[in-house]
Write a protein that holds these residues in place. Structure first.
Motif, PDB file in Angstrom:
ATOM      1  N   MET A   1       0.828  -1.209   0.000  1.00 59.80           N
ATOM      2  CA  MET A   1       0.000   0.000   0.000  1.00 59.80           C
ATOM      3  C   MET A   1       0.857   1.251   0.000  1.00 59.80           C
ATOM      4  SD  MET A   1      -2.908  -0.524   2.730  1.00 59.80           S
ATOM      5  CE  MET A   1      -3.169  -2.208   3.221  1.00 59.80           C
ATOM      6  N   ARG A   2       0.338   2.300  -0.494  1.00 61.07           N
ATOM      7  CA  ARG A   2       1.076   3.552  -0.487  1.00 61.07           C
ATOM      8  C   ARG A   2       0.758   4.341   0.762  1.00 61.07           C
ATOM      9  NH1 ARG A   2       0.613   6.275  -6.081  1.00 61.07           N
ATOM     10  NH2 ARG A   2      -0.954   7.456  -4.962  1.00 61.07           N
ATOM     11  N   GLY A   3       1.630   5.229   1.087  1.00 55.76           N
ATOM     12  CA  GLY A   3       1.401   6.023   2.309  1.00 55.76           C
ATOM     13  C   GLY A   3       0.498   7.208   2.048  1.00 55.76           C
ATOM     14  N   GLY A   4       0.034   7.780   3.138  1.00 56.52           N
ATOM     15  CA  GLY A   4      -0.602   9.106   3.057  1.00 56.52           C
ATOM     16  C   GLY A   4      -2.012   9.174   2.526  1.00 56.52           C
ATOM     17  N   GLY A   5      -2.929   9.443   3.403  1.00 54.48           N
ATOM     18  CA  GLY A   5      -4.276   9.847   3.010  1.00 54.48           C
ATOM     19  C   GLY A   5      -5.106   8.801   2.274  1.00 54.48           C
ATOM     20  N   LEU A   6      -4.714   7.560   2.408  1.00 56.41           N
ATOM     21  CA  LEU A   6      -5.525   6.543   1.743  1.00 56.41           C
ATOM     22  C   LEU A   6      -6.744   6.206   2.578  1.00 56.41           C
ATOM     23  CD1 LEU A   6      -2.727   4.139   0.532  1.00 56.41           C
ATOM     24  CD2 LEU A   6      -3.948   5.861  -0.769  1.00 56.41           C
ATOM     25  N   LEU A   7      -7.783   5.839   1.917  1.00 61.83           N
ATOM     26  CA  LEU A   7      -8.898   5.313   2.677  1.00 61.83           C
ATOM     27  C   LEU A   7      -9.448   4.063   2.018  1.00 61.83           C
ATOM     28  CD1 LEU A   7     -12.213   6.991   2.083  1.00 61.83           C
ATOM     29  CD2 LEU A   7     -10.251   8.202   1.232  1.00 61.83           C
ATOM     30  N   PHE A   8      -9.887   3.186   2.848  1.00 57.02           N
ATOM     31  CA  PHE A   8     -10.513   1.964   2.386  1.00 57.02           C
ATOM     32  C   PHE A   8     -11.998   2.200   2.228  1.00 57.02           C
ATOM     33  CE2 PHE A   8      -7.149  -0.592   4.514  1.00 57.02           C
ATOM     34  CZ  PHE A   8      -6.910  -1.481   3.499  1.00 57.02           C
ATOM     35  N   LEU A   9     -12.582   1.651   1.232  1.00 53.36           N
ATOM     36  CA  LEU A   9     -14.029   1.553   1.298  1.00 53.36           C
ATOM     37  C   LEU A   9     -14.514   0.452   0.389  1.00 53.36           C
ATOM     38  CD1 LEU A   9     -15.746   4.414  -0.592  1.00 53.36           C
ATOM     39  CD2 LEU A   9     -13.369   3.903  -0.798  1.00 53.36           C
ATOM     40  N   ALA A  10     -15.659  -0.038   0.733  1.00 53.55           N
ATOM     41  CA  ALA A  10     -16.246  -1.066  -0.109  1.00 53.55           C
ATOM     42  C   ALA A  10     -16.823  -0.378  -1.319  1.00 53.55           C
ATOM     43  CB  ALA A  10     -17.319  -1.800   0.658  1.00 53.55           C
ATOM     44  N   LEU A  11     -16.647  -0.973  -2.442  1.00 54.22           N
ATOM     45  CA  LEU A  11     -17.014  -0.302  -3.676  1.00 54.22           C
ATOM     46  C   LEU A  11     -18.482   0.073  -3.708  1.00 54.22           C
ATOM     47  CD1 LEU A  11     -14.993  -2.393  -6.219  1.00 54.22           C
ATOM     48  CD2 LEU A  11     -14.572  -0.060  -5.469  1.00 54.22           C
ATOM     49  N   ALA A  12     -18.723   1.249  -4.121  1.00 53.10           N
ATOM     50  CA  ALA A  12     -20.082   1.719  -4.368  1.00 53.10           C
ATOM     51  C   ALA A  12     -20.979   1.652  -3.146  1.00 53.10           C
ATOM     52  CB  ALA A  12     -20.721   0.927  -5.499  1.00 53.10           C
ATOM     53  N   ARG A  37     -12.123   9.164  -9.469  1.00 55.87           N
ATOM     54  CA  ARG A  37     -11.349   8.764 -10.651  1.00 55.87           C
ATOM     55  C   ARG A  37     -10.791   7.384 -10.407  1.00 55.87           C
ATOM     56  NH1 ARG A  37      -6.558  10.856 -11.927  1.00 55.87           N
ATOM     57  NH2 ARG A  37      -6.069  11.380  -9.770  1.00 55.87           N
ATOM     58  N   VAL A  38     -10.498   6.689 -11.482  1.00 58.29           N
ATOM     59  CA  VAL A  38      -9.799   5.410 -11.378  1.00 58.29           C
ATOM     60  C   VAL A  38      -8.388   5.617 -11.880  1.00 58.29           C
ATOM     61  CG1 VAL A  38      -9.734   3.018 -12.159  1.00 58.29           C
ATOM     62  CG2 VAL A  38     -11.935   4.141 -11.753  1.00 58.29           C
ATOM     63  N   ALA A  39      -7.403   5.261 -11.069  1.00 53.39           N
ATOM     64  CA  ALA A  39      -6.008   5.365 -11.478  1.00 53.39           C
ATOM     65  C   ALA A  39      -5.259   4.218 -10.808  1.00 53.39           C
ATOM     66  CB  ALA A  39      -5.427   6.720 -11.068  1.00 53.39           C
ATOM     67  N   LEU A  40      -5.528   3.004 -11.282  1.00 52.43           N
ATOM     68  CA  LEU A  40      -4.946   1.827 -10.637  1.00 52.43           C
ATOM     69  C   LEU A  40      -3.422   1.924 -10.665  1.00 52.43           C
ATOM     70  CD1 LEU A  40      -7.325  -0.963 -11.948  1.00 52.43           C
ATOM     71  CD2 LEU A  40      -7.428   0.318  -9.801  1.00 52.43           C
ATOM     72  N   ASP A  41      -2.820   1.531  -9.565  1.00 49.81           N
ATOM     73  CA  ASP A  41      -1.403   1.755  -9.376  1.00 49.81           C
ATOM     74  C   ASP A  41      -0.784   0.437  -8.898  1.00 49.81           C
ATOM     75  OD1 ASP A  41       1.104   2.366  -8.265  1.00 49.81           O
ATOM     76  OD2 ASP A  41       0.455   4.430  -7.854  1.00 49.81           O
ATOM     77  N   GLU A  42       0.213  -0.047  -9.611  1.00 54.00           N
ATOM     78  CA  GLU A  42       0.789  -1.352  -9.282  1.00 54.00           C
ATOM     79  C   GLU A  42       1.405  -1.403  -7.899  1.00 54.00           C
ATOM     80  OE1 GLU A  42       3.465  -2.572 -12.294  1.00 54.00           O
ATOM     81  OE2 GLU A  42       1.857  -3.076 -13.697  1.00 54.00           O
ATOM     82  N   SER A  43       1.795  -0.270  -7.387  1.00 51.76           N
ATOM     83  CA  SER A  43       2.440  -0.286  -6.070  1.00 51.76           C
ATOM     84  C   SER A  43       1.417  -0.339  -4.931  1.00 51.76           C
ATOM     85  CB  SER A  43       3.331   0.948  -5.908  1.00 51.76           C
ATOM     86  OG  SER A  43       2.520   2.105  -5.854  1.00 51.76           O
ATOM     87  N   ALA A  44       0.161  -0.271  -5.283  1.00 55.85           N
ATOM     88  CA  ALA A  44      -0.871  -0.336  -4.245  1.00 55.85           C
ATOM     89  C   ALA A  44      -1.608  -1.652  -4.333  1.00 55.85           C
ATOM     90  CB  ALA A  44      -1.860   0.816  -4.420  1.00 55.85           C
ATOM     91  N   ALA A  45      -1.950  -2.210  -3.185  1.00 53.84           N
ATOM     92  CA  ALA A  45      -2.680  -3.483  -3.195  1.00 53.84           C
ATOM     93  C   ALA A  45      -3.617  -3.540  -2.001  1.00 53.84           C
ATOM     94  CB  ALA A  45      -1.698  -4.644  -3.139  1.00 53.84           C
TER      95      ALA A  45
END
Ligand code: NAG
Ligand code: NAG
Ligand code: NAG
Ligand code: NAG
Length: 426
Positions: A1-12, A37-45
């Protein structure tokens, strides 16, 4: 996962603002969903495993150590949920949500199992719910403390009266799922007796309601969010003679409880007035020496700020009409909710402390936010506490009744009184 300001949520599913009391506001309205927006990032999981499902969101930093390592684990509690789930990992906060990773999909083992009542979605962040995630309305911060404190003392408890407000679901049925689950350790062991309340008013199957003014409820309001009390009356049994009227009497051990329905008219000449008088008059004090009157709203005495207007110190028309009955039939203690802080009176009659009179106790502090008292306490007000708590009533024998007010935060006794009676006088 990447650092900073991420939030989890269940889709929709539920989005909401963080840490803001969202009373009456639809949580979804707080999130800039239109900007997502969608911006899938390989470094995030993000990975979901079957026991850790969520229908809501939490901030990634809710997981300890996340800020340092960029890795964390969040736990969600799900009740009555049947949909397949994935989790999304977002960056950008609530105002600029950008999806950077999507988890594997989780399916329920038995998605066709009946759901009762059913789940509605849409809640706010981080309130009383056991998993620490969001909750609709954010209005009952101490409800878990109270539930836990009552549970800790359950071996010494024979019956619980919850005289409203109940779940603050206000039409969000998922709140009922949470509430029923939260109190299940209590309700599965002792009788759990409800009284009418203004949030699920007229719990008797919606004969009258607070859906809108002029709907037939004695007080006018919109608190119920359209529930009309149907879920409460359907889920919890009380021994009313007619389920359309939420008043009842119950004898339990040395007690008679006369439970009034403050959402319906109790004035002289009404069916409820006759019931109240009948309940008080027919008690056999040799068997039930302790006579308790209870109602959701304060029909007796309260120096709550909003009850002090016009010097009423109670619901308009309450005490004036019922006090002669309490006096005639020697009611020992009367209990109310509706106003949240705790208050106890002297034995009182017509606003004067008397040798033999009813003690009035407001114990509305099971969970929801406090409001304030009048600056100066009236002479009949013996103890006031602006904190969360509940009451415990113990009849040792026909001569001694003990009441304790306990705070929800620590379960300790902060106020208490004893009612003594002569044996010949019971
Ligand atoms: C976690 O992140 C949110 C959103 O950026 C922030 O409001 C909150 O203060 C953070 N909490 C902690 C404990 O760092
Ligand atoms: C509720 O509204 C009706 C209609 O306006 C009114 O007649 C009634 O007095 C109100 N009830 C109370 C308790 O104020
Ligand atoms: C109680 O709170 C209300 C609303 O904030 C305020 O107007 C009022 O002055 C307060 N009353 C007392 C007695 O503190
Ligand atoms: C719940 O109890 C804890 C532990 O005593 C206390 O710190 C917290 O303030 C309580 N919460 C509320 C809302 O009173």
């Amino acid at each position: 996962m990447r650092g900073g300001g991420l939030l989890f949520l269940a889709l929709a599913l539920a989005f909401a603002a963080c840490g803001v009391a969202g009373y009456g506001v639809h949580p979804l309205s707080r999130i800039a969903v239109h900007r997502a927006r969608v911006a899938l990032d390989e470094s995030a999981a993000v990975r979901a495993s079957p026991k850790l499902l969520g229908s809501r969101y939490q901030f990634a930093n809710y997981s300890s150590g996340y800020a340092q390592s960029g890795k964390g684990t969040l736990k969600f509690q799900l009740i009555n949920q049947r949909q397949d789930f994935s989790f999304g990992l977002f960056t950008g906060g609530l105002s600029n949500p950008t999806l950077v990773a999507v988890s594997n999909k989780i399916a329920f083992a038995n998605p066709k199992a009946p759901v009762y009542p059913r789940l509605a979605l849409g809640k706010t962040w981080n309130e009383a719910e056991r998993d620490g995630s969001n909750e609709y309305q954010n209005f009952q911060p101490a409800s878990l403390n109270t539930t836990d404190a009552v549970m800790r003392d359950l071996d010494n408890t024979d019956v619980v009266f919850h005289i409203g407000d109940i779940s603050y679901a206000n039409g969000y049925l998922s709140q009922w799922d949470q509430f029923t689950q939260q109190v299940e350790p209590i309700t599965s062991r002792v009788p759990y007796m409800l009284a009418s309340n203004s949030v699920s008013p007229m719990m008797a199957v919606g004969i009258t309601s607070e859906i809108s003014p002029n709907s037939g409820s004695f007080y006018n309001g919109t608190d119920s969010g359209g529930e009309c009390g149907v879920p409460a009356a359907t889920m919890y049994y009380v021994p009313t003679e007619n389920r359309a009227n939420y008043w009842y009497m119950a004898d339990y051990g040395m007690f008679r409880f006369c439970v009034a329905d403050s959402e319906q008219d109790w004035q002289e000449g009404t069916e409820q007035y006759s019931f109240i008088e009948h309940c008080l008059a027919t008690v056999d004090r040799a068997k039930q020496p302790w006579l308790i009157f209870t109602a959701h709203r304060v029909l007796g005495y309260s120096s709550g700020f909003y009850y002090s207007f016009n010097g009423a110190f109670g619901e308009p028309m309450g005490r004036q009409i019922l006090e002669p009955l309490w006096r005639r039939y020697r009611v020992d203690v009367a209990f109310y909710g509706h106003f949240h802080p705790y208050e106890r009176t002297c034995p009182v009659h017509q606003e004067k402390c008397v040798q033999e009179g009813t003690v009035h106790v407001v114990v509305g502090g099971a969970g929801a936010y406090m409001s304030n008292f009048t600056t100066v306490a009236p002479p009949w007000s013996v103890y006031r506490d602006m904190d969360y708590g509940f009451g415990k009533l113990t009849a040792s024998n026909e001569m001694t009744l003990q009441f304790e007010y306990r705070r929800s935060s620590d379960g300790q006794v902060y106020d208490s009184f004893t009612v003594h009676k002569d044996k010949k006088n019971v």
